[in-house]
Write a protein that holds these residues in place. Sequence first.
Motif, PDB file in Angstrom:
ATOM      1  N   UNK A   1      -2.639   3.793  -8.096  1.00 27.69           N
ATOM      2  CA  UNK A   1      -2.048   5.059  -8.282  1.00 27.69           C
ATOM      3  C   UNK A   1      -0.675   5.069  -8.424  1.00 27.69           C
ATOM      4  N   UNK A   2      -0.139   5.480  -9.491  1.00 28.71           N
ATOM      5  CA  UNK A   2       1.260   5.498  -9.647  1.00 28.71           C
ATOM      6  C   UNK A   2       1.977   4.282  -9.078  1.00 28.71           C
ATOM      7  N   UNK A   3       1.555   3.183  -9.580  1.00 29.37           N
ATOM      8  CA  UNK A   3       2.016   1.641  -9.392  1.00 29.37           C
ATOM      9  C   UNK A   3       1.850   1.156  -7.916  1.00 29.37           C
ATOM     10  N   UNK A   4       1.044   1.975  -7.100  1.00 30.99           N
ATOM     11  CA  UNK A   4       0.921   1.333  -5.738  1.00 30.99           C
ATOM     12  C   UNK A   4      -0.517   1.508  -5.369  1.00 30.99           C
ATOM     13  N   UNK A   5      -0.916   0.492  -4.435  1.00 29.42           N
ATOM     14  CA  UNK A   5      -2.525   0.695  -4.012  1.00 29.42           C
ATOM     15  C   UNK A   5      -2.802   1.658  -3.105  1.00 29.42           C
ATOM     16  N   UNK A   6      -4.042   2.201  -3.354  1.00 32.45           N
ATOM     17  CA  UNK A   6      -4.293   3.272  -2.142  1.00 32.45           C
ATOM     18  C   UNK A   6      -5.765   2.848  -1.656  1.00 32.45           C
ATOM     19  N   UNK A   7      -5.734   3.073  -0.546  1.00 37.34           N
ATOM     20  CA  UNK A   7      -7.178   2.583   0.143  1.00 37.34           C
ATOM     21  C   UNK A   7      -8.017   3.944  -0.087  1.00 37.34           C
ATOM     22  N   UNK A   8      -9.473   3.603  -0.341  1.00 35.03           N
ATOM     23  CA  UNK A   8     -10.283   4.894  -0.769  1.00 35.03           C
ATOM     24  C   UNK A   8     -11.306   4.747   0.290  1.00 35.03           C
ATOM     25  N   UNK A   9     -11.324   5.867   1.118  1.00 38.00           N
ATOM     26  CA  UNK A   9     -12.294   6.136   2.324  1.00 38.00           C
ATOM     27  C   UNK A   9     -13.190   6.969   1.779  1.00 38.00           C
ATOM     28  N   UNK A  10     -14.625   6.644   1.838  1.00 37.07           N
ATOM     29  CA  UNK A  10     -15.378   7.591   1.158  1.00 37.07           C
ATOM     30  C   UNK A  10     -15.787   8.652   2.129  1.00 37.07           C
ATOM     31  N   UNK A  11     -16.427   9.779   1.644  1.00 42.28           N
ATOM     32  CA  UNK A  11     -17.239  10.667   2.583  1.00 42.28           C
ATOM     33  C   UNK A  11     -18.549  10.226   2.448  1.00 42.28           C
TER      34      UNK A  11
ATOM     35  N   UNK B   1       0.956  -1.335   0.117  1.00 43.22           N
ATOM     36  CA  UNK B   1       0.103   0.043   0.152  1.00 43.22           C
ATOM     37  C   UNK B   1       0.810   1.289  -0.010  1.00 43.22           C
ATOM     38  N   UNK B   2       0.506   2.236  -0.582  1.00 41.00           N
ATOM     39  CA  UNK B   2       1.121   3.554  -0.450  1.00 41.00           C
ATOM     40  C   UNK B   2       0.960   4.063   0.809  1.00 41.00           C
ATOM     41  N   UNK B   3       1.688   4.795   1.434  1.00 41.31           N
ATOM     42  CA  UNK B   3       1.744   5.436   2.591  1.00 41.31           C
ATOM     43  C   UNK B   3       0.497   6.253   2.666  1.00 41.31           C
ATOM     44  N   UNK B   4      -0.714   6.366   3.079  1.00 45.70           N
ATOM     45  CA  UNK B   4      -1.982   7.061   3.135  1.00 45.70           C
ATOM     46  C   UNK B   4      -1.506   8.432   3.678  1.00 45.70           C
ATOM     47  N   UNK B   5      -0.334   8.577   4.355  1.00 45.82           N
ATOM     48  CA  UNK B   5      -0.201   9.920   4.927  1.00 45.82           C
ATOM     49  C   UNK B   5       0.642  10.742   4.016  1.00 45.82           C
ATOM     50  N   UNK B   6       0.967  10.377   2.870  1.00 52.46           N
ATOM     51  CA  UNK B   6       1.854  11.086   1.909  1.00 52.46           C
ATOM     52  C   UNK B   6       0.976  12.163   1.138  1.00 52.46           C
ATOM     53  N   UNK B   7       1.324  13.131   0.637  1.00 48.34           N
ATOM     54  CA  UNK B   7       0.511  14.474   0.412  1.00 48.34           C
ATOM     55  C   UNK B   7      -0.212  13.945  -1.001  1.00 48.34           C
ATOM     56  N   UNK B   8       0.408  13.079  -1.911  1.00 48.35           N
ATOM     57  CA  UNK B   8       0.019  12.640  -3.197  1.00 48.35           C
ATOM     58  C   UNK B   8      -1.211  11.892  -3.019  1.00 48.35           C
TER      59      UNK B   8
END
Length: 341
Positions: A238-248, A29-36
């Motif tokens: 996203x950019x080759x890494x997995x990103x968790x999607x948290x819905x609003x 997973x992509x580090x979810x704290x990164x600004x990108x």
Amino acid sequence: MISVKSLAESPNLTSIPASYTFSNYDPTLLDQNQPEVKIPIIDFSLLTSGNPDLRAKVVTELGEACENWGFFIVTNHGVPESLMNSAMDGCGGFFDMSEEEKLEFKGKHVLDPIRCGTSFNALVDEVLYWRDFLKVLVHPQFHFPKRPSGFSEIALEYSKRVRRVVRGILGGISECLGLEEDCIFKSLNLESGLQAFVANLYPPCPQPELAMGMPPHSDHGLLTLLIQNGISGLQIQHNGKWVNVNAIPNSFLVNICDQLEIFSNGKYKSVVHRAVVNKSATRMSLAIANGPSLETVVGPASQLVESHPPAYIGMKYKDYLELQQSSNLNGKSMLDRVRRL
Ligand SMILES: O=C(O)CCC(=O)C(=O)O
Ligand SMILES: [Fe+2]
């Protein structure tokens, strides 16, 4: 084939059967704290507000979201929250029906109007996915199961309201591509566009690190609008890494799909996504897939191939769908079949 729901409900289930076990599951997973990893948020009300400055601003944001992510969250879309909740509740009611009752809808072909089943493409899946589904074609002809009672009426209204939102978003996307606002709608015959109502059920899984809810895939249509029952599980690449999607709350999760990548001549990419499962909570998602009419031949828009040569061959949407379902696809290989480069 038995449903995952009944498997998950078997008493004292502490491990999953080998047929559901992935040995090569890559959870990076992509580090979810990164600004990108700030997933773009599009305020739909600004698209329709009638204020040209606000509209221009949100159209620019939409273009950036399409180009950099292929994915965005849509807020203030005008679909009543109560309708969204009733649609989710109806899905739960359907999955709660007995196996015998659901058997009536055990379709096989991708264009069967009502199909329920398990896994992703159970005819070709080597390992099974921890997911049950109901897929119904709701446009241009509306089909729907008669039970649970009231679900059909809710689904009819929900699908209509979603089409309105899709039309608005596609209008903005047309403009981002430098086209007339109604260009996508008209050239791809959305008046008789194919719309599918896809309910997904992911019961709690005793070994979520070994199972997958849905494999990495891209959707075949133009835009998919997804809601869920408050439980996360969608991941996008996203950019080759997995990103968790948290819905609003009360928002739509929207992804660009294959036919829009083709029509945009590759400017906007169809996002690869997957669903993961968890140990404690039942997750449900409701994806409304919106595509061109089945008879439309989709290729890059003529206005977009003047400066860049066409990167895809044209193919009738119906043929694209049937070919995709007949083969075991890893990621995006169906798009590869129409890509020229
Ligand atoms: O359940 C999810 O979050 C993903 C569903 C999905 O990708 C689909 O139905 O195509
Ligand atoms: Fe999907």
